[in-house]
Design an enzyme around this catalytic site. Sequence first.
Site, PDB file in Angstrom:
ATOM      1  N   LYS A  77      31.773  58.618  49.834  1.00  0.00           N
ATOM      2  CA  LYS A  77      31.649  57.881  48.569  1.00  0.00           C
ATOM      3  C   LYS A  77      30.218  58.027  48.042  1.00  0.00           C
ATOM      4  CE  LYS A  77      33.366  53.647  46.395  1.00  0.00           C
ATOM      5  NZ  LYS A  77      34.404  54.327  45.580  1.00  0.00           N
ATOM      6  N   GLU A 101      44.232  62.908  44.188  1.00  0.00           N
ATOM      7  CA  GLU A 101      44.066  61.527  43.738  1.00  0.00           C
ATOM      8  C   GLU A 101      43.819  61.545  42.235  1.00  0.00           C
ATOM      9  OE1 GLU A 101      40.594  59.896  45.690  1.00  0.00           O
ATOM     10  OE2 GLU A 101      39.464  61.737  45.395  1.00  0.00           O
ATOM     11  N   LEU A 153      39.131  60.333  48.495  1.00  0.00           N
ATOM     12  CA  LEU A 153      38.472  59.158  49.040  1.00  0.00           C
ATOM     13  C   LEU A 153      39.443  58.362  49.901  1.00  0.00           C
ATOM     14  CD1 LEU A 153      35.819  57.503  48.997  1.00  0.00           C
ATOM     15  CD2 LEU A 153      36.858  56.129  47.189  1.00  0.00           C
TER      16      LEU A 153
END
Length: 286
Positions: free
Chosen positions: A146, A178, A202
Amino acid sequence: MAIAYLNGEWQAPEEAKISIFDRGFMFGDGVYEVMPIYWQQVFTLDEHLMRLRRSLDEIRITPPFSDDEWKKLFAEAIERSGEETAFLYLQVTRGIAATRDHAYPVGVKPTVLVTVTAAPMLERESVVPYRMVTKADFRWGRGDIKVVSLIANGLLKNEALDEGFDDAILIRDGLVTESTLSNLFIVKDGIIITPPESRYLLHGITREHIIGLARSANLPLEERSISEEELADADEIWISSTEHEAWPVGEVNGKIIGNGEGGVVWQSIDTLFQESKKKMLTDAER
């Protein structure tokens, strides 16, 4: 009111300043977390701290605080803000270097920023399904960290907005990864499906929380790859993130998904999610 903590000092966010030589500014050399606050409590706090430690370790920054110290800092930030429902943003960069150099500096103290900003509790009638478009996922190959470097996510998000959509669903080698700022779930024949954890997406805290809720409720769920063809044929699609919780998708590439509204499985997950938030409050009051 919004409050900021920067390297040991509390101040209004607009007054907080960093050095132009901070490596977060120069290189995007840092990581971050966004945590939801409900009833002055950080939701899924331990999970966020675990991911923070992993991100710092992956980019070789020594954690500036222990978990207990982080928790005390966050509690003070929430108290100073006075907000009941908010987002807590944490950013840790490698710090201020004497010269601009790709080599990591030695003996530099990390820069720590914490902000708390109001975010009113989302009313369920305000949930309007998203219209989304697929885009090639050209981001770097470590989406599992992240990091603050989000230029590619921003480019893809704004391409979608410019085309009249709410966001983009990203495709790499024919498979869904995603969204630009969320994880993704589909439902087919009553089975919830979400891409497995990998280097390309993530490892979302909200994603993991939803998986746990689904399994506790004995809802069929698979963590496996989703092809672009499966996405187009899904009965339901929803995204998950700190900001969105679980959010339905009503249209992809101009095709209506289901009836264009939140499907029955999404409704079940959303109900479970809201109950889990209330349980946190009940547990905190004991």
